[in-house]
Design an enzyme around this catalytic site. Structure first.
Site, PDB file in Angstrom:
ATOM      1  N   HIS A 115      -1.667  20.078   6.943  1.00 48.07           N
ATOM      2  CA  HIS A 115      -2.635  19.051   6.558  1.00 48.07           C
ATOM      3  C   HIS A 115      -1.985  17.672   6.603  1.00 48.07           C
ATOM      4  O   HIS A 115      -0.819  17.526   6.265  1.00 48.07           O
ATOM      5  CB  HIS A 115      -3.146  19.313   5.139  1.00 48.07           C
ATOM      6  CG  HIS A 115      -3.749  20.660   4.976  1.00 48.07           C
ATOM      7  ND1 HIS A 115      -4.995  20.982   5.482  1.00 48.07           N
ATOM      8  CD2 HIS A 115      -3.284  21.783   4.384  1.00 48.07           C
ATOM      9  CE1 HIS A 115      -5.260  22.234   5.197  1.00 48.07           C
ATOM     10  NE2 HIS A 115      -4.254  22.748   4.534  1.00 48.07           N
ATOM     11  N   ASN A 164     -10.504   1.237   1.487  1.00 50.62           N
ATOM     12  CA  ASN A 164      -9.052   1.199   1.413  1.00 50.62           C
ATOM     13  C   ASN A 164      -8.664   0.876  -0.019  1.00 50.62           C
ATOM     14  O   ASN A 164      -8.726  -0.269  -0.444  1.00 50.62           O
ATOM     15  CB  ASN A 164      -8.507   0.136   2.387  1.00 50.62           C
ATOM     16  CG  ASN A 164      -6.992   0.027   2.320  1.00 50.62           C
ATOM     17  OD1 ASN A 164      -6.337   0.660   1.489  1.00 50.62           O
ATOM     18  ND2 ASN A 164      -6.420  -0.767   3.200  1.00 50.62           N
ATOM     19  N   HIS A 222     -14.575   6.173   4.388  1.00 47.30           N
ATOM     20  CA  HIS A 222     -16.019   5.975   4.330  1.00 47.30           C
ATOM     21  C   HIS A 222     -16.513   5.936   2.882  1.00 47.30           C
ATOM     22  O   HIS A 222     -17.314   5.084   2.504  1.00 47.30           O
ATOM     23  CB  HIS A 222     -16.719   7.120   5.074  1.00 47.30           C
ATOM     24  CG  HIS A 222     -18.202   6.954   5.173  1.00 47.30           C
ATOM     25  ND1 HIS A 222     -19.080   7.551   4.298  1.00 47.30           N
ATOM     26  CD2 HIS A 222     -18.955   6.238   6.031  1.00 47.30           C
ATOM     27  CE1 HIS A 222     -20.323   7.214   4.608  1.00 47.30           C
ATOM     28  NE2 HIS A 222     -20.273   6.419   5.656  1.00 47.30           N
ATOM     29  N   HIS A 268      12.205   1.019   5.966  1.00 47.40           N
ATOM     30  CA  HIS A 268      11.920  -0.395   5.678  1.00 47.40           C
ATOM     31  C   HIS A 268      12.239  -1.215   6.910  1.00 47.40           C
ATOM     32  O   HIS A 268      13.359  -1.192   7.398  1.00 47.40           O
ATOM     33  CB  HIS A 268      12.804  -0.856   4.511  1.00 47.40           C
ATOM     34  CG  HIS A 268      12.271  -2.049   3.794  1.00 47.40           C
ATOM     35  ND1 HIS A 268      12.020  -3.242   4.408  1.00 47.40           N
ATOM     36  CD2 HIS A 268      11.922  -2.218   2.498  1.00 47.40           C
ATOM     37  CE1 HIS A 268      11.543  -4.098   3.538  1.00 47.40           C
ATOM     38  NE2 HIS A 268      11.479  -3.500   2.362  1.00 47.40           N
ATOM     39  N   HIS A 271      -2.727   7.305   4.974  1.00 52.05           N
ATOM     40  CA  HIS A 271      -3.198   6.126   4.252  1.00 52.05           C
ATOM     41  C   HIS A 271      -4.429   5.577   4.966  1.00 52.05           C
ATOM     42  O   HIS A 271      -4.420   5.377   6.183  1.00 52.05           O
ATOM     43  CB  HIS A 271      -2.082   5.085   4.228  1.00 52.05           C
ATOM     44  CG  HIS A 271      -2.518   3.732   3.769  1.00 52.05           C
ATOM     45  ND1 HIS A 271      -3.184   3.529   2.580  1.00 52.05           N
ATOM     46  CD2 HIS A 271      -2.414   2.516   4.341  1.00 52.05           C
ATOM     47  CE1 HIS A 271      -3.441   2.252   2.443  1.00 52.05           C
ATOM     48  NE2 HIS A 271      -2.992   1.606   3.493  1.00 52.05           N
ATOM     49  N   CYS A 316       0.802  -1.218   0.000  1.00 47.85           N
ATOM     50  CA  CYS A 316       0.000   0.000   0.000  1.00 47.85           C
ATOM     51  C   CYS A 316       0.835   1.269   0.000  1.00 47.85           C
ATOM     52  O   CYS A 316       0.294   2.358  -0.104  1.00 47.85           O
ATOM     53  CB  CYS A 316      -0.910   0.024   1.220  1.00 47.85           C
ATOM     54  SG  CYS A 316      -2.079  -1.339   1.240  1.00 47.85           S
TER      55      CYS A 316
END
Lengths: 470, 476
Positions: free
Chosen positions: B334, B371, B367, B253, B338, B173
């Site tokens: 802001h 995802n 919403h 990582h 994710h 992702c």
């Protein structure tokens, strides 16, 4: 061509000497007149400008060393084993078996090529876990050998680029390598997939881009193809070809731009040229993963493959020619091009003699036909394509890692000398033709230490057009 | 002597100009500008409301009562709304047997409309044709055919032969920011390049048809989506038409830890069914990766006053053995987080000390779109833009997590006041809604009924006999 000397050293010499001269002059000499000041200033600033110019040149990228997978004897698939296996699989009919036999007879492969363990089962095992296990086997063997040769450890690696076309689990194979070798948290890992047999050069290009930006870094490039999840269990002929030709293989190479690595490295990367013919439909569809009428997934190789490969090669040599060919060849090429455009299109195109630009050729061992076609197109002698043919014979088509096996062959035959130039050409689905140009910076002496250790003395062998077996 | 003086003057001036040119040239071309971006809004017949999810769940014959309970609980409390999108084959009832052509047509339905719309949009302000694209990066984590998806896009749109193309796969992702990092690195060694980034995810071949709980979570959370972004390092183009400028990008990582590496991975269950496994160690791995990333990122983006305050507070609080939090709001206006799930958003909010207003874009994106994997942060960005909150000079922090385990973050600076509604055009007025509670919360309360098991068995028997029922809720 870039200068042979390291321009960092030059800049490193210029700047301190200017500073030293300035300090000495300031203290020892009488205060200069305006004219003298001007002369001094101009000298200093020109020298600084020269240094700045040199520093902004692309950083040289060196190949410290590389290692190829040495397949296990237990994975060997002689022709008899392959054919018996094919006959015992009930998803092949008699016609498919005969077709595979004919392909194998004419393939140029030898009796010592290897398939991964899941492929030896009846029927071959095709699973995600099997693919992962195969990936761990081939990749870790190659990387372990590379680390042993170079004395590196996981935590010393700054970037990892893995390319494997047909198998891309999540987490990726790049992440798997980071995990196994406990690499640092700021390592840059990239995993390229779906990019075909020329992806090794794409990975090389990516690593080179990274090394242009980050100084004193190194990059680990791993090229492989994972076969077991992609075995084709169907009857469509164009889709049976990969089963016959693709074999187990992997390579791991270490690139660096650290000034100190120059003494330790074998090659310097001069150019990477990439050509993508995807916008042409015929090229795009010639190597295609698809489902057959029974829903079995496989890679289909079309009959146009050779013609498409020749076209893409032509595009690539048009791009690479000006960078590597001597002036005479370039002039002749240009004149022929003008003649074709201005006078008549039936004027024969001039194929430059690349043997004047390169000493060794590593042509992707995609199959006998590919090597024949390239030998013809580039007007090469049999000795120039020997590395490719022998790699195809000994290891089969190992996809993107085949170029490294060929390089290892040239080294094992003690033909690589300092100053020699090597041309690596890869072809792959898309359709792409990618080239990499290397120059040897250190004569490779000493005992052979690669995948050809145990067999290079038996090579070259005469590979007959058709091998007949019952 | 005169001649020498004149010559020296010329050399001096020339050298000064060369130096200045080199410096200015490097400075001008090192920036990465976001010219424009579009997010995918699939057509309405691809919507996956809760009752349709319930139907799909009930089609899975190997689920028992406990699994139904678990699934329904997850679906209802996931934070996903009634308008998220799914792939065609799942909605049409073919989720148990996805074919290669299903997967390819799913990706064609995502990528081609994205490329069409990005070219349409930029051509309104300046001319850009497919042949102007120098770099193409496509990242789709869980599907990688040959020829690659990048090659499919090149074939359809006729990009140039010398295009630099990279097809990233398996990167989870957070692949979107990995692609941005790749593009940024190429920009630093080339001048005046334009890059097209395509980010999406493949769901149809990855739907899980078994009964292992850790692998069913993916079905409840992952939804269809994608984005296309145009980036450039051309200072003229970026300066005039750019929306955002990239300032910092930090990648972390955590692969060296075995638990972190295996906490989110593709797996086969004991019966050999494919799915995406999310383990219990995921929150801990995410937290560790997050803090490692923050440790590198925070000093680069926070003002000195905040760093000093944090250091002093840590020294003080060490004596009282409690943790001090860094106030990210001092350096960032802001937050583009994710949308991994409700827990992920709330976890980050707690760690960074963010209020509801700061978490609103991420919650609303979860919403409305679910995802969408790597492209989720672009939907969150689009929400902020649609709400007209992005003003010139403000800073946006994008933060993503992905399998491996990776945490990548980057800082963008807004170059001009932005007010394009983008993919939120038809629904922004309804956001934020009065409540995010799932409307079927009451309807599925029966799952706690003591007779639930009998009801489920009756339903299954009915299905076996071929009786047509809409869903489990018909039994109530």
């Amino acid at each position: 061509m870039s200068p042979a000397f390291n321009h960092y050293k030059l800049a490193g010499i210029i700047l301190p000497s200017i500073a030293a001269t300035a300090i000495v002059a300031f203290f020892l000499l009488p205060f200069p007149t305006p004219k003298q000041t001007l002369i001094i200033l101009s000298t200093i600033v020109s020298a600084c400008a020269a240094a700045a110019f040199l520093l902004s040149r692309p950083q040289p990228v060196y190949l410290i060393d590389y290692a190829c997978l040495r397949p296990l004897r237990t994975c060997r698939v002689p022709f008899a084993t392959f054919m018996e296996h094919a006959r015992l699989c009930d998803f092949f009919d008699e016609k498919s078996v005969q077709f595979q036999m004919r392909i194998l007879e004419r393939s140029g492969l030898g009796e010592e090529t290897c398939l991964p363990p899941p492929n030896h089962y009846l029927p071959p095992l095709r699973s995600l876990e099997g693919g992962r296990a195969e990936a761990e086997l081939v990749v870790f063997s190659a990387v372990d050998e590379l680390f042993a040769k170079t004395g590196m450890e996981g935590k010393d690696v700054d970037a990892v680029v893995v390319n494997c076309s047909l198998f891309a689990p999540t987490p990726s194979m790049a992440d798997m390598v980071v995990n196994k070798y406990k690499m640092r948290g700021d390592v840059r890992a990239y995993n390229l997939s779906g990019m075909g047999c020329s992806a090794g050069i794409i990975a090389l290009d990516l690593a080179r881009q990274l090394l242009q930006v980050h100084s004193k870094s190194n990059a680990l490039i791993i090229s492989t193809e994972i076969l077991s999840p992609n075995y084709y269990a169907g009857k469509t002929r164009p889709m049976l070809l990969p089963n016959c030709l693709f074999r187990m293989g992997a390579s791991a190479s270490l690139l660096s731009n650290h000034p100190a690595s120059r003494r330790l490295s074998k090659y310097r990367l001069l150019h990477v040229i990439r050509t993508h013919r995807g916008s042409d439909d015929r090229s795009f569809h010639c190597v295609n993963q698809q489902e057959d009428s029974f829903g079995q997934v496989g890679i289909s190789l079309s009959k146009d493959l050779m013609a498409v490969a020749a076209d893409s090669l032509r595009s690539n040599i048009t791009a690479i020619g000006p960078l590597v060919l001597p002036a005479t060849e370039q002039l002749r090429f240009l004149l022929a091009l003008i003649a074709r455009r201005a006078l008549s299109s039936s004027w024969p195109p001039y194929i430059p003699d690349f043997r004047k630009a390169f000493d060794h050729f590593c042509i992707h061992a995609g199959g006998r036909a590919v090597i024949d076609e390239l030998q013809r197109s580039l007007r090469l002698k049999p000795g120039d394509v020997e590395a490719s043919r022998m790699t195809l014979h000994r290891f089969g088509n190992t996809s993107s890692s085949s170029l490294w096996y060929e390089l290892a062959y040239v080294e094992a035959k003690r033909r690589m000398r300092k100053g020699d130039r090597v041309w690596m050409i890869g072809f792959g689905s898309g359709f792409k033709c990618n080239s990499a140009v290397w120059r040897c910076v250190r004569t490779v002496d000493g005992p052979p230490n690669g995948p050809w250790d145990d067999c290079v003395d038996r090579y070259p062998v005469e590979v007959p057009e058709v091998v007949t077996f019952s | 002597m005169e001649f020498l003086a004149l010559f020296s003057t010329i050399i001096f001036l020339h050298a000064v100009l060369v130096l200045l040119y080199n410096l200015i040239d490097k400075w001008r071309h090192r920036n990465c500008y976001l010219l424009d971006y579009v997010c995918l809004k699939p057509s309405d017949e691809r919507k996956l409301p809760t009752n349709l999810c319930g139907e799909i769940v009930s089609r899975n014959s190997c689920l028992g009562l406990n699994e139904y309970k678990f699934l329904l609980k997850v679906i209802i409390s996931s934070g996903l709304g009634e308008s998220t999108y799914g792939p065609r084959n799942i909605i049409e009832g073919r989720e148990a047997s996805p074919t290669l052509s299903d997967s390819i047509s799913e990706m064609d339905e995502y990528l081609f409309p994205l490329v069409d719309s990005i070219f349409l949009r930029v051509n309104q302000s300046f001319h850009l044709s497919p042949s102007s694209i120098d770099i193409l990066v496509v990242n789709v984590s869980m599907f990688s055919p040959a020829p690659s998806l990048a090659a499919r896009v090149i074939n359809r749109y006729g990009f140039r032969e010398d295009i630099l193309v990279y097809n990233l796969s398996g990167m989870g992702c957070s692949a979107s920011l990995i692609s941005v990092d790749l593009i940024r690195n190429i920009f630093k060694s080339h001048k005046k390049k334009i890059a097209l980034l395509l980010s999406s995810e493949s769901i149809s071949p990855n739907w899980y048809n078994g009964n292992k709980r850790s692998m069913m979570l993916g079905n409840c959370l992952f939804r269809s989506g994608g984005c296309a972004a145009l980036l450039t390092n051309d200072p003229f183009l970026g300066g005039r038409h750019g929306k955002l400028q990239l300032r910092r990008l930090v990648r972390t990582h955590l692969g060296r830890s075995n638990e972190a590496h295996t906490c989110a991975c593709q797996k086969e269950d004991d019966e050999g069914r494919h799915g995406f496994h999310l383990s219990r160690e995921l929150p801990a791995a995410a937290a560790q990766a997050f803090f490692e990333n923050l440790r590198v990122l925070a000093p680069k983006i926070l003002p000195l006053t905040e760093i000093a305050r944090y250091l002093l507070a840590s020294v003080w609080k060490k004596k009282t053995t409690s943790m001090s939090t860094v106030n990210m709001k001092s350096g960032v206006e802001h937050f583009c987080l994710h949308t991994g799930g409700k827990a992920v958003i709330e976890g980050i909010g707690r760690s960074l000390g963010l209020d509801e207003k700061a978490l609103e874009p991420a919650r609303m994106t979860l919403h409305r779109f679910g995802n969408t994997s790597a492209s989720s942060v672009w939907y969150v960005l689009s929400y902020m833009e649609a709400k007209k909150r992005l003003r010139k000079g403000q800073r946006i922090l994008m933060m993503t997590f992905g399998s491996g385990f990776k945490c990548n973050s980057c800082l963008w600076v807004v170059m001009r006041d932005l007010d394009d509604c983008g993919v939120w055009e038809d629904c922004i007025k309804g956001y934020p809604p009065k409540t995010l509670v799932n409307p079927f919360f009451d309807k599925y309360g029966w799952i706690n009924d003591p007779n639930a098991e009998v009801l489920v068995q009756k339903f299954k028997d009915g299905m076996a006999r071929g009786e047509k029922r809409e869903s489990l809720t018909d039994l109530i």
